[in-house]
Structure formats: C-alpha cells, structure tokens
Write a protein that holds these residues in place. Structure first.
Motif, PDB file in Angstrom:
ATOM      1  N   ALA A 154      49.389  27.695  80.969  1.00 64.98           N
ATOM      2  CA  ALA A 154      48.370  28.670  81.365  1.00 64.98           C
ATOM      3  C   ALA A 154      47.022  28.014  81.613  1.00 64.98           C
ATOM      4  O   ALA A 154      46.274  28.416  82.517  1.00 64.98           O
ATOM      5  N   LEU A 155      46.705  27.006  80.813  1.00 65.55           N
ATOM      6  CA  LEU A 155      45.385  26.359  80.904  1.00 65.55           C
ATOM      7  C   LEU A 155      45.522  24.921  81.367  1.00 65.55           C
ATOM      8  O   LEU A 155      44.740  24.051  80.979  1.00 65.55           O
ATOM      9  N   SER A 156      46.488  24.664  82.230  1.00 63.65           N
ATOM     10  CA  SER A 156      46.832  23.296  82.616  1.00 63.65           C
ATOM     11  C   SER A 156      45.681  22.537  83.253  1.00 63.65           C
ATOM     12  O   SER A 156      45.548  21.326  83.081  1.00 63.65           O
ATOM     13  N   ASP A 157      44.819  23.227  83.998  1.00 60.71           N
ATOM     14  CA  ASP A 157      43.739  22.523  84.688  1.00 60.71           C
ATOM     15  C   ASP A 157      42.409  22.587  83.945  1.00 60.71           C
ATOM     16  O   ASP A 157      41.370  22.193  84.479  1.00 60.71           O
ATOM     17  N   CYS A 158      42.424  23.084  82.710  1.00 60.85           N
ATOM     18  CA  CYS A 158      41.197  23.141  81.919  1.00 60.85           C
ATOM     19  C   CYS A 158      40.951  21.809  81.217  1.00 60.85           C
ATOM     20  O   CYS A 158      41.894  21.151  80.763  1.00 60.85           O
ATOM     21  N   VAL A 159      39.695  21.439  81.124  1.00 62.28           N
ATOM     22  CA  VAL A 159      39.322  20.221  80.413  1.00 62.28           C
ATOM     23  C   VAL A 159      38.357  20.593  79.296  1.00 62.28           C
ATOM     24  O   VAL A 159      37.577  21.542  79.414  1.00 62.28           O
ATOM     25  N   GLU A 160      38.404  19.826  78.215  1.00 63.78           N
ATOM     26  CA  GLU A 160      37.541  20.106  77.072  1.00 63.78           C
ATOM     27  C   GLU A 160      36.095  19.741  77.379  1.00 63.78           C
ATOM     28  O   GLU A 160      35.166  20.424  76.975  1.00 63.78           O
ATOM     29  N   ASP A 161      35.906  18.638  78.093  1.00 66.49           N
ATOM     30  CA  ASP A 161      34.584  18.173  78.510  1.00 66.49           C
ATOM     31  C   ASP A 161      34.696  17.575  79.897  1.00 66.49           C
ATOM     32  O   ASP A 161      35.783  17.233  80.354  1.00 66.49           O
ATOM     33  N   GLY A 162      33.565  17.424  80.558  1.00 67.63           N
ATOM     34  CA  GLY A 162      33.549  16.767  81.856  1.00 67.63           C
ATOM     35  C   GLY A 162      33.913  17.694  82.995  1.00 67.63           C
ATOM     36  O   GLY A 162      33.877  18.921  82.884  1.00 67.63           O
ATOM     37  N   GLU A 163      34.290  17.095  84.127  1.00 62.62           N
ATOM     38  CA  GLU A 163      34.594  17.845  85.339  1.00 62.62           C
ATOM     39  C   GLU A 163      35.978  18.466  85.257  1.00 62.62           C
ATOM     40  O   GLU A 163      36.936  17.828  84.829  1.00 62.62           O
ATOM     41  N   GLY A 164      36.080  19.699  85.708  1.00 66.14           N
ATOM     42  CA  GLY A 164      37.353  20.405  85.694  1.00 66.14           C
ATOM     43  C   GLY A 164      37.142  21.862  85.351  1.00 66.14           C
ATOM     44  O   GLY A 164      36.016  22.314  85.117  1.00 66.14           O
ATOM     45  N   VAL A 215      36.859  25.261  83.367  1.00 67.82           N
ATOM     46  CA  VAL A 215      36.304  25.562  82.050  1.00 67.82           C
ATOM     47  C   VAL A 215      37.097  26.705  81.433  1.00 67.82           C
ATOM     48  O   VAL A 215      37.444  27.676  82.113  1.00 67.82           O
ATOM     49  N   CYS A 216      37.373  26.596  80.139  1.00 66.59           N
ATOM     50  CA  CYS A 216      38.062  27.666  79.423  1.00 66.59           C
ATOM     51  C   CYS A 216      37.034  28.533  78.710  1.00 66.59           C
ATOM     52  O   CYS A 216      36.263  28.038  77.884  1.00 66.59           O
ATOM     53  N   GLY A 217      37.026  29.820  79.034  1.00 65.39           N
ATOM     54  CA  GLY A 217      36.137  30.763  78.368  1.00 65.39           C
ATOM     55  C   GLY A 217      36.930  31.669  77.447  1.00 65.39           C
ATOM     56  O   GLY A 217      38.021  32.141  77.804  1.00 65.39           O
ATOM     57  N   ILE A 218      36.414  31.918  76.247  1.00 67.37           N
ATOM     58  CA  ILE A 218      37.076  32.815  75.287  1.00 67.37           C
ATOM     59  C   ILE A 218      36.292  34.128  75.269  1.00 67.37           C
ATOM     60  O   ILE A 218      35.128  34.162  74.881  1.00 67.37           O
ATOM     61  N   TYR A 219      36.948  35.192  75.716  1.00 64.45           N
ATOM     62  CA  TYR A 219      36.303  36.504  75.817  1.00 64.45           C
ATOM     63  C   TYR A 219      36.724  37.369  74.633  1.00 64.45           C
ATOM     64  O   TYR A 219      37.891  37.738  74.506  1.00 64.45           O
ATOM     65  N   PHE A 220      35.783  37.665  73.764  1.00 65.79           N
ATOM     66  CA  PHE A 220      36.041  38.515  72.605  1.00 65.79           C
ATOM     67  C   PHE A 220      35.683  39.956  72.972  1.00 65.79           C
ATOM     68  O   PHE A 220      34.529  40.265  73.268  1.00 65.79           O
ATOM     69  N   SER A 221      36.696  40.825  72.949  1.00 67.07           N
ATOM     70  CA  SER A 221      36.480  42.229  73.299  1.00 67.07           C
ATOM     71  C   SER A 221      36.929  43.102  72.132  1.00 67.07           C
ATOM     72  O   SER A 221      37.577  42.627  71.189  1.00 67.07           O
ATOM     73  N   PRO A 247      38.420  29.122  91.018  1.00 64.39           N
ATOM     74  CA  PRO A 247      39.249  28.821  89.848  1.00 64.39           C
ATOM     75  C   PRO A 247      38.554  27.927  88.820  1.00 64.39           C
ATOM     76  O   PRO A 247      39.224  27.289  88.002  1.00 64.39           O
ATOM     77  N   ARG A 248      37.232  27.868  88.867  1.00 62.25           N
ATOM     78  CA  ARG A 248      36.521  26.976  87.935  1.00 62.25           C
ATOM     79  C   ARG A 248      36.493  27.529  86.516  1.00 62.25           C
ATOM     80  O   ARG A 248      36.145  26.826  85.577  1.00 62.25           O
ATOM     81  N   LEU A 249      36.870  28.797  86.347  1.00 58.10           N
ATOM     82  CA  LEU A 249      36.874  29.421  85.034  1.00 58.10           C
ATOM     83  C   LEU A 249      38.243  30.007  84.726  1.00 58.10           C
ATOM     84  O   LEU A 249      38.811  30.731  85.545  1.00 58.10           O
ATOM     85  N   LYS A 250      38.783  29.696  83.559  1.00 59.08           N
ATOM     86  CA  LYS A 250      39.986  30.337  83.035  1.00 59.08           C
ATOM     87  C   LYS A 250      39.563  31.103  81.781  1.00 59.08           C
ATOM     88  O   LYS A 250      38.836  30.561  80.947  1.00 59.08           O
ATOM     89  N   VAL A 274      32.517  32.917  75.033  1.00 61.82           N
ATOM     90  CA  VAL A 274      32.199  31.599  74.478  1.00 61.82           C
ATOM     91  C   VAL A 274      32.769  30.542  75.409  1.00 61.82           C
ATOM     92  O   VAL A 274      33.945  30.582  75.772  1.00 61.82           O
ATOM     93  N   ILE A 275      31.914  29.615  75.827  1.00 57.23           N
ATOM     94  CA  ILE A 275      32.340  28.502  76.668  1.00 57.23           C
ATOM     95  C   ILE A 275      31.952  27.204  75.976  1.00 57.23           C
ATOM     96  O   ILE A 275      30.779  26.977  75.683  1.00 57.23           O
ATOM     97  N   ARG A 276      32.948  26.390  75.687  1.00 61.84           N
ATOM     98  CA  ARG A 276      32.739  25.102  75.030  1.00 61.84           C
ATOM     99  C   ARG A 276      31.877  25.233  73.782  1.00 61.84           C
ATOM    100  O   ARG A 276      30.938  24.474  73.554  1.00 61.84           O
ATOM    101  N   GLY A 277      32.209  26.249  72.986  1.00 62.89           N
ATOM    102  CA  GLY A 277      31.548  26.433  71.700  1.00 62.89           C
ATOM    103  C   GLY A 277      30.237  27.179  71.762  1.00 62.89           C
ATOM    104  O   GLY A 277      29.628  27.449  70.727  1.00 62.89           O
ATOM    105  N   ARG A 278      29.768  27.570  72.941  1.00 58.66           N
ATOM    106  CA  ARG A 278      28.467  28.222  73.093  1.00 58.66           C
ATOM    107  C   ARG A 278      28.637  29.677  73.510  1.00 58.66           C
ATOM    108  O   ARG A 278      29.429  30.001  74.403  1.00 58.66           O
ATOM    109  N   HIS A 279      27.855  30.564  72.898  1.00 56.58           N
ATOM    110  CA  HIS A 279      27.811  31.961  73.326  1.00 56.58           C
ATOM    111  C   HIS A 279      27.013  32.031  74.631  1.00 56.58           C
ATOM    112  O   HIS A 279      25.864  31.592  74.684  1.00 56.58           O
ATOM    113  N   VAL A 280      27.615  32.577  75.686  1.00 58.43           N
ATOM    114  CA  VAL A 280      26.925  32.638  76.981  1.00 58.43           C
ATOM    115  C   VAL A 280      26.818  34.078  77.478  1.00 58.43           C
ATOM    116  O   VAL A 280      26.652  34.311  78.677  1.00 58.43           O
ATOM    117  N   ARG A 281      26.906  35.035  76.582  1.00 59.28           N
ATOM    118  CA  ARG A 281      26.828  36.444  76.972  1.00 59.28           C
ATOM    119  C   ARG A 281      25.555  36.733  77.770  1.00 59.28           C
ATOM    120  O   ARG A 281      25.603  37.279  78.875  1.00 59.28           O
TER     121      ARG A 281
END
Length: 474
Positions: A33-43, A45-51, A75-78, A138-145
C-alpha cells in the motif's frame, strides 16, 4: 522490520475497494500500500489522518479539506486514516462502532488501519499526542492541521517546518541575568522548549514539576548540566507573559521575549506543537529528540530517562515495573553515581541493540504509554551470538533496564524478588514465566560478559530460579 510496518502493522484496508458499500474492505499488505513512500528525503510522503467516527461529517470540515488537498497533490501524498471515537463513554456498542468505522471510510481514496487493530490505533494516538475530538494530519511526526487549512491548494505541500535556527537567529533570549542570543548558547546544551501561557490552568500545574525535573537532571547527569529551558509564551498580554516567565525562573530559564512576536508565533510550527502545555526537547544542533515531553515527564517525574529519546536501554521507572508484569527484562543494578550510569549504558547497550536488530522490533523503553504490544501476542526467534553454540528459542519481547539503587522503583523490585543489595548486579527477571537468573557474584561485568549472559538467558540454558508471581502493587 520496515518503518511502515512498525507504524501500521502488516496490513491496511483499502477504503475505495470493490465491495466497501457492503462493508467489505480489501486488505492490502502495508508494504504494498505504501510502496513508494519514503521516511525521509525525496519520494511520496505518508500522512496519518486521525479522524473521529462519532463526530458528524458536517462538523468535520477538516476531513473535507484534506480530501480536496489530497487530490491536488496526489501521488506525492499517501494517507493512512486512523478512525477513533471522541468519547470513551459513548452509548454505541461494538456493532454500532464497526458500522461507524465503515461509514467513515467508504469511498475514501486512501488506506486505513483495520477496525480490529485497536493496539496500533492506541499506540499511534499516544505516539503523536492526538487531542480528543480534533481531527488532524501528521506528516513525518509533525502535526500539519493548521498548515493544511491555510493552504487549500496544497501549494506548500508537504508543509515543511521552518528551520529552528532561522526562526531564532538574532533573537535575544531573556533571562534574569541578562539576554543571550540563541546561537550563543552552550555548544553542548540540550534545549527544552516549553510552550505555555498564564491563562492555561494545565500550564500552571505543569510548571513546578518541570522545574524540579530540570534541576534534578542537571544535578544527576554531568552531560546534561548545561540543559537549557527556553520558554515560548502564548500569553495574550505582556503582564501575563511576565507571570509565565516568573513561574520558571527557578531554573534559570530563558524566554523568547514578548517583543519577538513573529518568533513566538512561528516556533510551534517549527517544532510541531499543536497545543499547550507542550514540551519539545532538541539536541545541541536543534534536532528534535522528544516531541511529547509532557507525557514523558508525567510518567518519569524525576527525569531518570531524560531527554526521553528513543533508546535501547532505559532507567527503571514505575512505568517500567508495570511493563515487567507482561515482559521479561534484563536489569543491571548500580549505584546512583553518574559514572555508574554511564558504565551501565555502555555495557548494556550493545546487547540491547543487537537484540532489537535481530528481532526487527522498535526500542520499547522510550514510550511511556506504549501499554500494549506490538509484541503482546508474538514470539520472537533470537539467534544468539555467532560464537555461541546455544540453540535459539522463541520468547517474549525483552526489555533492558538500569536499576539505580536508592530509587523507589529499584528498591521495590529488589524487595519483591528478594534480591540482595550487591552492586553492580546483572539479572534477568521473567515475571510471565515466574523465574529469574542472576550473574554469578564476583564475575566482571563487561560488554562481552553481558552478551554471554543475555545469550544464555534467551536460549533458556541459564540457571533459573523460581520467582513469586508479580503483583502490580509494585
């Protein structure tokens, strides 16, 4: 284990898969599901949406805005959605909750943590300090709401944090002994950023404990003697600001001045702060070590594990004793001197790191509220060191601790297992199997002897002694 599986487990559900209208979600391996996501750098981004499923869709404007932005930046955001409930005591039963889960996700263009994976949801909620009833991303540990709401077209995606050193460059931090530029702070100083305001009752209650912990940490550990507390006020008047400054004056705290309004307004975004009171700890270079210091301090009021960054070896605390009811632990008991703590870390860390690497699991000791387990129902096969002839055996997740003599937790544990007060003393304590083993008195404790001891314990070939059942009264 890959970082994606560490976060979400082995499987996610696909929200827009065929059959979701009938409540049937397709399960997809997390790595796929998240095959093209990277933890850091170019690629991607995985966002965690808390609802929150029991908040009406009409009031959850954030979810609507997120979906709009998602379609703009794909597709820059999963996105992986985590469906929670705003109130624990809601009248809905299990069936109603699962129905709400399905209704929340059906047709969404992303993935979600499965309904039954309560453990992962709880861990993620605690890891990122999610406020009840406040949908966020949350993107890479940061709240971006707030950043997302301010950027409806996603033009600034992924909303990177402004560099800390740029935000504070040229800002003269105020203290009782005069001002000091941020860039002139001690080169080895760990920085503790405290976000607070006088109008906030939790802040006023939190400040005394924070000051006591900082003082104790400076006194106990030489390497943290220059730890610097920096106040970032959210007060609405200069008079209130001065009161907040006074509340932390006992620690020789510095504060971002009232006149530096831009810096005070930008720092929450730079350090990923979404509310107050908040405590963010950085290393001397400005890299964040701990984003949820408030929760860590509540669980460790003496700051024994300061600065609460991820670590393979932790100092024994009350929370650790509770974990030991479920997990075996290797504990090295030592005197309270700073040099003894440094010694204990140096001899335990290689074995602990090797263990976690072999098992592909996260360090368990750094998160005070990781109550359940990414390992509760799993056994791990641990291959002992290359030169050992011992066979590997499955076992439960093991913790590595330092027990400091004179602290309540170490003393209670010793008393409970009837262990004498010799130090240093290395022991493996397995409450689930009601057994323990202690290194032979007089044997030298070195990196190699600790590794041999751990191998012997994990292989099941140690000289075990029976142990009384553990009671949480400890």
């Amino acid at each position: 284990m890959d970082w994606r599986e560490k976060l979400f487990g082995k499987c996610l559900v696909k929200c827009d898969s065929t059959g979701t209208q009938h409540g049937k979600f397709q399960n997809v391996p997390t790595l796929e599901a998240l095959s093209d996501c990277v933890e850091d750098g170019e690629g991607a981004v995985c966002g965690i949406y808390f609802s929150f499923a029991n908040i009406s869709d009409t009031s959850d404007d954030f979810g609507v805005r997120l979906e709009e932005v998602y379609r703009q930046v794909q597709p820059r955001l999963k996105v992986v959605q985590v469906v929670l409930w705003a109130h624990v005591g809601t009248p809905e039963g299990f069936v109603e909750r699962e129905t709400g889960f399905r209704q929340s996700l059906t047709g969404k263009p992303w993935f979600a943590v499965p309904f039954h994976d309560v453990d992962t949801k709880r861990r993620l909620t605690q890891k990122y300090s999610i406020a009840v009833g406040v949908p966020t991303l949350v993107i890479r540990g940061r709240h971006v709401r707030d950043a997302l709401l301010d950027d409806p077209l996603g033009e600034r995606f992924p909303w990177p944090a402004p560099p800390l050193h740029e935000v504070l460059r040229g800002v003269e931090l105020q203290g009782e002994d005069g001002g000091k530029l941020y860039e002139d702070l001690s080169a080895d100083a760990v920085k503790v950023f405290y976000f607070a305001a006088h109008w906030c009752p939790p802040c006023r209650a939190f400040s005394p404990g924070l000051c006591s912990a900082i003082a104790a940490v400076r006194k106990r550990r030489t390497k943290y003697a220059n730890t610097q507390l920096i106040l970032v006020s959210s007060d609405r008047s200069e008079q209130s600001y001065n009161r907040t400054v006074q509340s932390v004056s006992s620690t020789e705290a510095l504060s971002v001045p009232w006149s530096a309004a831009d810096a005070r307004a930008t720092l929450p975004a730079a350090l990923g702060v979404a509310g107050i009171p908040a405590l963010v700890i950085t290393d001397p270079t400005g890299k964040t070590l701990t984003a949820n210091g408030r929760q860590h301090l509540a669980a460790d009021p003496l700051g024994l594990n300061f600065p609460w960054a991820q670590r393979p070896v932790s100092v024994l605390t009350e929370q650790a004793l509770l974990k030991m009811a479920r997990h075996p632990a290797v504990v090295l008991f030592i005197d309270e001197q700073d040099s003894e703590i440094e010694f204990a870390e140096s001899v335990l860390t290689p074995s602990a790191e090797s263990y976690y690497e072999e098992c592909s699991i996260q360090f368990p000791g750094f998160c005070p509220y990781q109550n359940s387990s990414d390992d509760e129902t799993m056994d791990f096969d641990y291959p002992t060191s290359k030169h050992s002839r011992m066979k590997k055996k499955p076992f439960k997740h093991v913790m590595f601790y330092i027990g400091i003599d004179g602290t309540d937790c170490a003393d209670m544990l010793r008393e409970h297992i009837c262990l004498d007060d010799a130090v240093p003393l290395l022991t493996a304590i397995d409450f689930p199997k009601q057994r323990m083993v202690t290194m032979k008195f007089g044997d030298e404790i070195t990196t190699d002897s600790v590794q041999n001891f751990v191998d012997s314990y994990l292989s099941g070939n140690a000289d075990f002694k029976p142990l009384k059942p553990y009671s949480e009264k400890c």
